[in-house]
Design a protein around this motif. Structure first.
Motif, mmCIF file in Angstrom:
data_model
loop_
_atom_site.group_PDB
_atom_site.id
_atom_site.type_symbol
_atom_site.label_atom_id
_atom_site.label_comp_id
_atom_site.label_asym_id
_atom_site.label_seq_id
_atom_site.Cartn_x
_atom_site.Cartn_y
_atom_site.Cartn_z
ATOM 1 N N ASN A 188 0.852 -1.185 0.000
ATOM 2 C CA ASN A 188 0.000 0.000 0.000
ATOM 3 C C ASN A 188 0.893 1.242 0.000
ATOM 4 O O ASN A 188 1.939 1.261 0.661
ATOM 5 N N ASP A 189 0.488 2.264 -0.757
ATOM 6 C CA ASP A 189 1.310 3.469 -0.892
ATOM 7 C C ASP A 189 1.133 4.448 0.265
ATOM 8 O O ASP A 189 1.778 5.505 0.295
ATOM 9 N N ALA A 190 0.278 4.094 1.243
ATOM 10 C CA ALA A 190 0.037 4.991 2.393
ATOM 11 C C ALA A 190 0.543 4.344 3.672
ATOM 12 O O ALA A 190 0.406 3.132 3.871
ATOM 13 N N GLU A 191 1.117 5.155 4.546
ATOM 14 C CA GLU A 191 1.552 4.630 5.835
ATOM 15 C C GLU A 191 0.341 4.396 6.737
ATOM 16 O O GLU A 191 -0.719 4.986 6.552
ATOM 17 N N LYS A 192 0.511 3.498 7.702
ATOM 18 C CA LYS A 192 -0.538 3.124 8.645
ATOM 19 C C LYS A 192 -1.813 2.696 7.933
ATOM 20 O O LYS A 192 -2.924 2.944 8.402
ATOM 21 N N SER A 193 -1.647 2.030 6.799
ATOM 22 C CA SER A 193 -2.790 1.561 6.022
ATOM 23 C C SER A 193 -3.136 0.123 6.383
ATOM 24 O O SER A 193 -2.267 -0.675 6.734
ATOM 25 N N ARG A 194 -4.404 -0.187 6.290
ATOM 26 C CA ARG A 194 -4.917 -1.517 6.618
ATOM 27 C C ARG A 194 -5.603 -2.080 5.380
ATOM 28 O O ARG A 194 -6.468 -1.430 4.786
ATOM 29 N N THR A 195 -5.223 -3.293 5.001
ATOM 30 C CA THR A 195 -5.755 -3.910 3.790
ATOM 31 C C THR A 195 -6.356 -5.257 4.145
ATOM 32 O O THR A 195 -5.731 -6.067 4.837
ATOM 33 N N ARG A 196 -7.572 -5.501 3.661
ATOM 34 C CA ARG A 196 -8.214 -6.799 3.868
ATOM 35 C C ARG A 196 -8.460 -7.479 2.525
ATOM 36 O O ARG A 196 -8.910 -6.838 1.572
ATOM 37 N N LEU A 197 -8.137 -8.773 2.454
ATOM 38 C CA LEU A 197 -8.380 -9.582 1.262
ATOM 39 C C LEU A 197 -9.267 -10.756 1.641
ATOM 40 O O LEU A 197 -8.981 -11.472 2.609
ATOM 41 N N VAL A 198 -10.335 -10.971 0.884
ATOM 42 C CA VAL A 198 -11.221 -12.126 1.097
ATOM 43 C C VAL A 198 -11.424 -12.807 -0.253
ATOM 44 O O VAL A 198 -11.723 -12.146 -1.255
ATOM 45 N N TYR A 199 -11.260 -14.133 -0.252
ATOM 46 C CA TYR A 199 -11.377 -14.915 -1.478
ATOM 47 C C TYR A 199 -12.689 -15.696 -1.463
ATOM 48 O O TYR A 199 -13.019 -16.339 -0.448
ATOM 49 N N PHE A 200 -13.427 -15.654 -2.576
ATOM 50 C CA PHE A 200 -14.761 -16.255 -2.667
ATOM 51 C C PHE A 200 -14.816 -17.292 -3.783
ATOM 52 O O PHE A 200 -14.176 -17.135 -4.833
ATOM 53 N N ILE A 201 -15.613 -18.355 -3.563
ATOM 54 C CA ILE A 201 -16.108 -19.172 -4.659
ATOM 55 C C ILE A 201 -17.600 -18.915 -4.738
ATOM 56 O O ILE A 201 -18.319 -19.057 -3.745
ATOM 57 N N ASP A 202 -18.054 -18.470 -5.900
ATOM 58 C CA ASP A 202 -19.419 -17.970 -6.041
ATOM 59 C C ASP A 202 -19.588 -16.853 -5.001
ATOM 60 O O ASP A 202 -18.830 -15.902 -5.030
ATOM 61 N N ASP A 203 -20.501 -16.955 -4.051
ATOM 62 C CA ASP A 203 -20.598 -15.923 -3.010
ATOM 63 C C ASP A 203 -20.248 -16.461 -1.629
ATOM 64 O O ASP A 203 -20.603 -15.875 -0.609
ATOM 65 N N GLU A 204 -19.509 -17.568 -1.593
ATOM 66 C CA GLU A 204 -19.097 -18.158 -0.328
ATOM 67 C C GLU A 204 -17.643 -17.782 -0.027
ATOM 68 O O GLU A 204 -16.735 -18.093 -0.801
ATOM 69 N N PRO A 205 -17.384 -17.106 1.101
ATOM 70 C CA PRO A 205 -16.008 -16.745 1.447
ATOM 71 C C PRO A 205 -15.209 -17.972 1.901
ATOM 72 O O PRO A 205 -15.661 -18.726 2.761
ATOM 73 N N LEU A 206 -14.007 -18.163 1.308
ATOM 74 C CA LEU A 206 -13.165 -19.318 1.624
ATOM 75 C C LEU A 206 -11.891 -18.948 2.372
ATOM 76 O O LEU A 206 -11.330 -19.788 3.076
ATOM 77 N N TYR A 207 -11.416 -17.721 2.193
ATOM 78 C CA TYR A 207 -10.117 -17.334 2.742
ATOM 79 C C TYR A 207 -10.166 -15.862 3.130
ATOM 80 O O TYR A 207 -10.773 -15.041 2.420
#
Length: 439
Positions: A188-207
């Motif tokens: 991320n190009d900003a300091e003190k930034s928070r990033t969330r990643l969620v991986y889906f199959i169809d509309d079911e979150p897996l990761y």
């Protein structure tokens, strides 16, 4: 299924071809080969250093990652999951190659005064190679992802990153589908930034994972290993969705003047979808445990000696003797509220340690996702216990921290982890090598 399997405890400090080279002999060809390599951590002794690591099968690059440490001595665990389709019969060689923009890359660093060596067991990694016959698996996707520009996202709510969307069709019902997505790095190009990643199959979150860098442009590798049980026949859609609280997420950043572009091969990711056939009580592959782990509070740990993190203890059954047990445990992130704190995590099956990692944030609240992908061989019929043990040299380790006001709780889905245990029943040509630290 062919497996070459070993654990390792050694030091690597040179920025060229490193001595993870391994040779294996395939007695027959395989339609699909998967390679797992866990390295407890990597670090560079120089601030603003950039390190690139590429795994090769023979002379073919099959995994790529870049790490950028703005402060120096930030310790990042490495979980490599790589694949190769249509592996030919004969001898093959696996090598790990590295380059740095400055300083010395340690893969890992071995410090006799720190918890990875002062606490038993001594620091170790793990390496497994598995080859599958065509009648065991269906490979729906095995793609090398190319980049010619940065992939970015700056949404404050979870939104799809179209570049990683894939569609595939399951020709029949499958009891297990394994999905692997390796992205060279995110930053991320900003300091003190928070990033969330969620991986889906169809509309079911897996990761699910969250990263937080107190300084800008901290680059962290992304390895998503997700499983879906009871996959129905028909069309399915895979999506990666992201949210940030500030700045712009680069996943990855592409800079034509840096080592991910100037060194051959050009930076790449990998996408793999594999479905297992003919599963059941007498099948060569069964899944005794597949769990989405929910959190309602922080999981905190402050012991300076290795002790169970009871929240992650699980019991599971082997109905038959298993040649190899494959375990995937994803924890959204770990963090320590104290700067310069060093944390160690070790995963056990019964009394056998099977995974080891250390994290070290030079500034407080450095959030690093934990992706444990490991194996144990010759697991006997009966009940077994999976346990995660931790130690810190100071501060409070959160695995993870639970904040109702953060994006991992306030944005659907609420923060979660995942534990999947897969048993392979009948293997041949199993080889196991272990060695102690080389001074």
């Amino acid at each position: 299924l062919f497996v070459f399997f070993f654990s390792s405890r050694r030091r690597h400090t040179r920025s060229s071809l490193v001595s993870w080279a391994r040779r294996c002999v395939q007695e027959t060809g395989y339609s699909y080969c998967r390679i797992l390599l866990s390295i407890p951590f990597t670090s560079n002794d120089t601030p603003c250093s950039r390190s690139r690591i590429v795994l090769y099968l023979d002379e073919e690059p099959i995994y790529d990652t870049t790490i950028h440490d703005t402060t120096g001595w930030t310790l990042i665990p490495i979980s490599i999951v790589a694949s190769k389709i249509n592996l030919t019969k004969g001898k093959h060689k696996i090598t790990l190659r590295a380059a740095v923009s400055g300083g010395t890359l340690n893969i890992p660093h071995f410090n006799g005064d720190c918890i990875e060596s002062s606490i038993n067991p001594k620091i170790f990694g793990r390496f497994t190679i598995m080859g599958y016959q065509a009648n065991r698996v269906t490979v729906n996707l095995d793609e090398k992802i190319s980049y010619s520009s940065s992939i970015t996202s700056s949404y404050k709510t979870l939104e799809t990153i179209p570049y990683y969307t894939r569609h595939f069709t399951a020709s029949t019902n499958y009891e297990l589908c394994q999905i692997t997505l390796s992205i060279p790095f995110s930053g991320n190009d900003a300091e003190k930034s928070r990033t969330r990643l969620v991986y889906f199959i169809d509309d079911e979150p897996l990761y699910d994972s969250t990263m937080h860098g107190q300084v800008q442009w901290s680059l962290i590798p992304i390895t998503i290993m997700a499983s879906k049980t009871n996959l129905t026949s028909g069309s399915h859609t895979l999506t990666l969705r992201a949210a940030v609280n500030a700045g712009t997420l680069n996943i990855p950043h592409y800079n034509t003047g840096l080592c991910e572009a100037t060194l051959s091969p050009a930076i790449f990711g990998k996408y793999s979808i594999v479905c297992f056939n003919n599963m059941g009580p007498k099948s060569p592959v069964i899944v005794p445990h597949d769990e989405k782990i929910s959190y309602t509070e922080s999981i905190l740990y402050k012991n300076t000696y290795l002790y169970d993190v009871s929240f992650y203890k699980r019991e599971f059954m082997c109905e038959l003797d298993s040649s190899i047990c494959e375990i995937t445990l994803s924890i959204p992130f770990t963090s320590n509220k104290v700067g310069l704190a060093r944390d160690r995590l070790i995963l056990y099956v019964d009394n056998d340690e099977i995974y080891d990692s250390s994290t070290h944030g030079t500034v407080e609240w450095t959030l690093v996702p934990i992706n444990i992908i490991t194996t144990i061989r010759d697991l006997k019929k009966g009940k077994h216990t999976l346990s995660l043990k931790a130690a810190v040299d100071k501060g409070d380790l959160a695995i993870p921290w639970y904040d109702p006001n953060s994006s991992e709780v306030s944005i659907y889905p609420s923060i979660f982890g995942r534990l999947t245990i897969i048993l392979h029943q009948s293997l041949t040509n199993v080889h196991y090598v272990s060695y102690t630290h080389l001074t």
